[in-house]
Design a protein around this motif. Structure first.
Motif, PDB file in Angstrom:
ATOM      1  N   TYR A 167       0.823  -1.220   0.000  1.00 50.02           N
ATOM      2  CA  TYR A 167       0.000   0.000   0.000  1.00 50.02           C
ATOM      3  C   TYR A 167       0.848   1.257   0.000  1.00 50.02           C
ATOM      4  O   TYR A 167       0.514   2.236  -0.653  1.00 50.02           O
ATOM      5  N   ILE A 168       1.944   1.216   0.714  1.00 49.38           N
ATOM      6  CA  ILE A 168       2.745   2.430   0.867  1.00 49.38           C
ATOM      7  C   ILE A 168       3.274   2.925  -0.484  1.00 49.38           C
ATOM      8  O   ILE A 168       3.586   4.107  -0.640  1.00 49.38           O
ATOM      9  N   CYS A 169       3.368   2.056  -1.461  1.00 50.84           N
ATOM     10  CA  CYS A 169       3.880   2.485  -2.770  1.00 50.84           C
ATOM     11  C   CYS A 169       2.944   3.469  -3.476  1.00 50.84           C
ATOM     12  O   CYS A 169       3.300   4.033  -4.512  1.00 50.84           O
ATOM     13  N   TYR A 185      10.201   2.571   0.161  1.00 53.67           N
ATOM     14  CA  TYR A 185      10.407   3.443   1.325  1.00 53.67           C
ATOM     15  C   TYR A 185      10.143   4.899   0.954  1.00 53.67           C
ATOM     16  O   TYR A 185      10.778   5.423   0.037  1.00 53.67           O
ATOM     17  N   PRO A 186       9.240   5.570   1.674  1.00 53.81           N
ATOM     18  CA  PRO A 186       9.050   7.003   1.447  1.00 53.81           C
ATOM     19  C   PRO A 186      10.332   7.778   1.739  1.00 53.81           C
ATOM     20  O   PRO A 186      11.204   7.300   2.474  1.00 53.81           O
ATOM     21  N   ARG A 187      10.434   8.958   1.119  1.00 59.10           N
ATOM     22  CA  ARG A 187      11.606   9.813   1.330  1.00 59.10           C
ATOM     23  C   ARG A 187      11.160  11.116   1.985  1.00 59.10           C
ATOM     24  O   ARG A 187      10.016  11.534   1.821  1.00 59.10           O
ATOM     25  N   GLU A 339       0.654  -2.564   6.791  1.00 56.58           N
ATOM     26  CA  GLU A 339       1.214  -1.817   5.669  1.00 56.58           C
ATOM     27  C   GLU A 339       2.277  -0.777   6.026  1.00 56.58           C
ATOM     28  O   GLU A 339       2.862  -0.178   5.133  1.00 56.58           O
ATOM     29  N   SER A 340       2.531  -0.542   7.308  1.00 49.67           N
ATOM     30  CA  SER A 340       3.593   0.407   7.647  1.00 49.67           C
ATOM     31  C   SER A 340       4.903  -0.080   7.040  1.00 49.67           C
ATOM     32  O   SER A 340       5.228  -1.263   7.136  1.00 49.67           O
ATOM     33  N   CYS A 341       5.649   0.826   6.428  1.00 54.52           N
ATOM     34  CA  CYS A 341       6.884   0.380   5.757  1.00 54.52           C
ATOM     35  C   CYS A 341       7.980   0.080   6.752  1.00 54.52           C
ATOM     36  O   CYS A 341       8.965  -0.557   6.422  1.00 54.52           O
ATOM     37  N   GLY A 342       7.833   0.590   7.984  1.00 59.56           N
ATOM     38  CA  GLY A 342       8.775   0.215   9.030  1.00 59.56           C
ATOM     39  C   GLY A 342       9.994   1.108   9.194  1.00 59.56           C
ATOM     40  O   GLY A 342      10.848   0.821  10.018  1.00 59.56           O
ATOM     41  N   GLN A 343      10.085   2.172   8.424  1.00 55.90           N
ATOM     42  CA  GLN A 343      11.269   3.037   8.540  1.00 55.90           C
ATOM     43  C   GLN A 343      11.298   3.843   9.831  1.00 55.90           C
ATOM     44  O   GLN A 343      12.355   4.072  10.395  1.00 55.90           O
ATOM     45  N   CYS A 344      10.128   4.363  10.245  1.00 60.36           N
ATOM     46  CA  CYS A 344      10.106   5.242  11.432  1.00 60.36           C
ATOM     47  C   CYS A 344       9.589   4.461  12.640  1.00 60.36           C
ATOM     48  O   CYS A 344       8.546   3.818  12.570  1.00 60.36           O
ATOM     49  N   THR A 345      10.286   4.575  13.744  1.00 62.09           N
ATOM     50  CA  THR A 345       9.891   3.829  14.933  1.00 62.09           C
ATOM     51  C   THR A 345       8.471   4.147  15.409  1.00 62.09           C
ATOM     52  O   THR A 345       7.712   3.233  15.693  1.00 62.09           O
ATOM     53  N   PRO A 346       8.078   5.433  15.530  1.00 59.39           N
ATOM     54  CA  PRO A 346       6.722   5.686  16.035  1.00 59.39           C
ATOM     55  C   PRO A 346       5.643   5.021  15.180  1.00 59.39           C
ATOM     56  O   PRO A 346       4.650   4.516  15.701  1.00 59.39           O
ATOM     57  N   CYS A 347       5.852   4.989  13.882  1.00 57.97           N
ATOM     58  CA  CYS A 347       4.857   4.403  12.990  1.00 57.97           C
ATOM     59  C   CYS A 347       4.911   2.887  13.042  1.00 57.97           C
ATOM     60  O   CYS A 347       3.900   2.214  13.192  1.00 57.97           O
ATOM     61  N   ARG A 348       6.112   2.340  12.956  1.00 52.66           N
ATOM     62  CA  ARG A 348       6.256   0.872  12.951  1.00 52.66           C
ATOM     63  C   ARG A 348       5.723   0.274  14.247  1.00 52.66           C
ATOM     64  O   ARG A 348       4.893  -0.638  14.238  1.00 52.66           O
ATOM     65  N   ARG A 385       7.326  13.454  13.563  1.00 54.96           N
ATOM     66  CA  ARG A 385       8.651  12.850  13.533  1.00 54.96           C
ATOM     67  C   ARG A 385       8.757  11.730  12.506  1.00 54.96           C
ATOM     68  O   ARG A 385       9.723  11.004  12.466  1.00 54.96           O
ATOM     69  N   THR A 386       7.694  11.547  11.713  1.00 58.93           N
ATOM     70  CA  THR A 386       7.757  10.462  10.734  1.00 58.93           C
ATOM     71  C   THR A 386       8.084  11.009   9.347  1.00 58.93           C
ATOM     72  O   THR A 386       7.877  12.184   9.058  1.00 58.93           O
ATOM     73  N   ILE A 387       8.607  10.118   8.519  1.00 55.48           N
ATOM     74  CA  ILE A 387       9.054  10.529   7.190  1.00 55.48           C
ATOM     75  C   ILE A 387       7.866  10.879   6.290  1.00 55.48           C
ATOM     76  O   ILE A 387       7.913  11.823   5.526  1.00 55.48           O
ATOM     77  N   CYS A 388       6.783  10.122   6.391  1.00 57.90           N
ATOM     78  CA  CYS A 388       5.647  10.391   5.503  1.00 57.90           C
ATOM     79  C   CYS A 388       4.363  10.509   6.315  1.00 57.90           C
ATOM     80  O   CYS A 388       4.367  10.318   7.531  1.00 57.90           O
ATOM     81  N   VAL A 389       3.258  10.814   5.631  1.00 60.19           N
ATOM     82  CA  VAL A 389       2.007  11.040   6.357  1.00 60.19           C
ATOM     83  C   VAL A 389       1.184   9.762   6.555  1.00 60.19           C
ATOM     84  O   VAL A 389       0.035   9.819   6.962  1.00 60.19           O
ATOM     85  N   PHE A 390       1.800   8.605   6.288  1.00 60.01           N
ATOM     86  CA  PHE A 390       1.112   7.345   6.577  1.00 60.01           C
ATOM     87  C   PHE A 390       0.674   7.302   8.036  1.00 60.01           C
ATOM     88  O   PHE A 390      -0.420   6.836   8.362  1.00 60.01           O
ATOM     89  N   ALA A 391       1.539   7.793   8.919  1.00 62.37           N
ATOM     90  CA  ALA A 391       1.216   7.761  10.345  1.00 62.37           C
ATOM     91  C   ALA A 391      -0.058   8.562  10.628  1.00 62.37           C
ATOM     92  O   ALA A 391      -0.913   8.131  11.398  1.00 62.37           O
ATOM     93  N   ASP A 392      -0.204   9.696   9.959  1.00 69.95           N
ATOM     94  CA  ASP A 392      -1.443  10.480  10.104  1.00 69.95           C
ATOM     95  C   ASP A 392      -2.627   9.704   9.543  1.00 69.95           C
ATOM     96  O   ASP A 392      -3.723   9.713  10.103  1.00 69.95           O
TER      97      ASP A 392
HETATM   98  S1  SF4 Z   1       5.491   7.088   8.596  1.00 74.30           S
HETATM   99 FE1  SF4 Z   1       7.577   6.217   8.404  1.00 74.30          FE
HETATM  100  S2  SF4 Z   1       7.359   4.014   8.887  1.00 74.30           S
HETATM  101 FE2  SF4 Z   1       5.318   4.844   8.528  1.00 74.30          FE
HETATM  102  S3  SF4 Z   1       4.955   4.386   6.377  1.00 74.30           S
HETATM  103 FE3  SF4 Z   1       5.748   6.506   6.455  1.00 74.30          FE
HETATM  104  S4  SF4 Z   1       7.958   6.269   6.220  1.00 74.30           S
HETATM  105 FE4  SF4 Z   1       7.151   4.232   6.677  1.00 74.30          FE
END
Ligand code: SF4
Ligand code: FMN
Lengths: 421, 157
Positions: A167-169, A185-187, A339-348, A385-392
């Protein structure tokens, strides 16, 4: 109302280029090559078209972000990842009228100066991918793609690129990582893709539906498009309708249509003669509306925002009055945890934790403090503190469910089981 | 168990290389080719792709495992993926999973003993309007009920 996107969906064999051409496919190109790229961008700006991929950003303005003094190749990417739960409209465009997508991409590529464009399509959409491949082959054979298109001097290649289940793609920078041959991985933004996107070159990422609106705008003019819809949400919107309704499917509606009208007149009302408990108008990443809220909200960006949710990608689903909202939240959070990509600790960590708490409450083992805990975890994942807005995108529905249907969660915890049986 | 593309797939692979400014970008389409050819992504095939694409086998492994659709081990001939996400759940997908588990005598994530079927429960497949639904290999089967499932599986001997 005038149909912009679906007007030929009933035509048998509209997928075939010979049939599509009879219905005006590619007719805008003559006009396009008589315009300058800047004129096209201005026309799209004037149309008021906003992105249909979820965020609703103004398309013409985005195209204008490609640097003027750029010497690098420019890329156009059609985001056909469509993985937001509740959303299946882009698939229908490809299945019913694939040439409309290609025509939109040719115009967009010409406007931004791209000579290579990609359609990033989710791997599950195998048949739609085959349809697109066939349509691309036909378009090449007719000289709409390739070198010196229609004698204009403009060259363009369009290729498909299949994802493989993530999904993250769909998030534009994750899409780029995946296109380049790695994990999705989001940038960190900035830089935005328009400055440094695919292979660090200027790149525009647009949704399938967004691009499909472009031929109409060129053929009929920005003013004609702007006349449809509302002040801030021009045009029509494809709504993917599902859940507890009598007639699920994809519907093209004029922006601003009241949800009540949509539900009653288009969707045939709630199934089994039941009542609405909640509506998610724009896909799983946004807060649900209660029945009362839904009945005073319209299908456009500003009305949905005012109601505390979003029109998003138009993934409209309805829950009837027998639905257990705890169970639905459990399904929703299971999705995000998966579906979390796992890059950011708070999200993963947060997504897994949220899903675990939701599962615990649903199974009847919830504790009184779990609701506050859920809220705490949510505010800790969306702390910027996350790389992308998936966490939101995960926290918004959780917070929405808790706010609007809190009593159901409390009852679940109190009874130690689901009151709905 | 060494791996090599068939002549036809080698040609398709060469075609992919021409699409992108960098070789590495051909990785996802190449993995699809491998999976089409032998049904899964074997360690040998990753070594092979590493050679073709000038990548490390570790990068290929790391990438392939990120995506749920690449099979990292051999699976049954017909891969049944039941959508068990939000909108399908509203219209009864859990019942579909239960029914298939019982009918095939397997758990989610397992193949039948005769290797004919492999059962997965997956997140949203973008077919919410025709829920509940499942994907078997490349095709979608929609608006499912038990009788319909029986009929579909019967045809997939
Ligand atoms: S917030 Fe971070 S861990 Fe979550 S999907 Fe985005 S980049 Fe991946
Ligand atoms: C988690 C996440 C998933 C997304 N999924 C999609 C998607 O499947 N399709 C899509 O077009 N946009 C998706 N987007 C939005 C894209 O990042 C991007 O904004 C969009 O493709 C831009 O196109 P538009 O301006 O035409 O809307 C997603 C965004 C996020 C944060």
């Amino acid at each position: 109302m005038e149909y912009v996107l679906t007007k030929n969906w009933h035509v048998p064999d509209q997928r075939k280029i010979s049939v599509a051409e009879k219905n005006d496919a590619y007719s805008s190109l003559k006009k396009v090559f008589g315009m300058t790229p800047l004129q096209i961008i201005e026309e799209v700006k004037a149309s008021g078209l906003r992105g249909r991929g979820g965020a609703g950003f103004a398309t013409g303005i985005k195209w204008g972000f490609i640097p003027k003094d750029n010497k690098k190749p420019v890329y156009l990417i059609n985001n056909f990842d469509e993985s937001e739960p509740g959303t299946f409209k882009d698939r229908m465009i490809a299945e019913k009228d694939p040439h409309m997508i290609i025509e939109g991409m040719i115009i967009a590529s010409f406007a931004i100066g791209a000579h290579t464009a990609f359609i990033y399509i989710r791997g599950e959409y195998h048949r739609p991918w085959e349809i697109l491949e066939e349509a691309l082959k036909e378009a090449y054979a007719k000289g709409y793609l390739g070198k010196n298109i229609l004698g204009s001097g403009f060259d363009l290649d369009i290729f498909t690129h299949r994802g493989a289940g993530a999904y993250i793609c769909g998030e534009e920078t994750a899409l780029l990582s995946s296109l380049e041959g790695g994990r999705g991985y989001p940038r960190i933004k900035p830089p935005f893709p328009a400055i440094a996107g695919a292979w660090a070159c200027p790149t525009i990422v647009n949704n399938v539906e967004t691009l499909s609106n472009i031929p109409y705008i060129i053929n009929n003019g920005a003013a004609a498009f702007k006349k449809i819809g509302t002040e801030k949400s021009a045009g029509t919107k494809l709504m993917s309708a599902s859940g507890h309704i009598n007639k699920p499917g994809v519907y093209e509606v004029e922006m601003g249509l009241p949800i009540r009208t949509f539900l009653e007149e288009h969707l045939g009302g709630v199934w089994k003669g039941r009542k609405v408990k909640g509506v998610v108008p724009g896909g799983s990443s946004f807060a649900p509306l209660t029945n009362e809220e839904a009945m005073r909200t319209n299908l456009d960006f500003e009305s949905c925002a005012a109601a505390g949710t979003s029109l998003g990608s138009g993934g409209f689903y309805v829950m009837d009055d027998t639905t257990c909202m705890v169970r639905l939240l459990q399904f929703t959070t299971k999705f995000y945890a998966h579906e979390s990509c796992g890059q950011c600790t708070p999200c993963r960590e947060g997504s897994g934790w949220i899903s675990k708490i939701a599962r615990r409450i649903e199974s009847g083992n919830g504790r009184e403090r779990d609701l506050n805990l859920l809220e705490d975890v949510c505010s800790n994942v969306v702390n910027g503190r996350t790389i992308c807005v998936f966490a939101d995108a995960m926290a918004m529905p959780v917070q929405g469910f808790l706010k609007k249907f809190r009593h159901e969660f409390e009852e679940h915890i109190r009874l130690g089981k689901c009151p709905h049986g | 168990m060494s791996f090599e593309f068939t002549i036809e797939n080698k040609q398709r692979f060469e075609g992919y290389l021409k699409r992108y400014p960098q070789k590495k970008a051909a990785l996802l389409p190449s993995l699809w080719l491998v999976q089409e050819q032998q049904g899964w992504i074997s360690p040998e095939s990753m070594e092979y792709l590493a050679g073709l694409l000038d990548l490390t086998p570790a990068h290929i492994f790391e990438t392939a495992t990120f995506y749920t659709m690449y099979n990292m081990k051999p699976i049954g001939k017909h891969h049944i993926q039941v959508c068990n996400s939000i909108c399908c759940c509203l219209r009864g997908s859990e019942g579909v999973v239960q029914y298939l588990k019982k009918k095939l005598g397997v758990n989610v994530g397992e193949s039948t003993a005769d290797k004919r079927f492999h059962l997965s429960a997956v997140e949203c497949l973008g077919s919410c309007g025709t829920a509940p639904m499942m994907q078997i290999n490349n095709d979608y089967y929609e608006d499912l009920n038990e009788a319909k499932i029986d009929e579909i599986l019967e045809k997939l001997k």
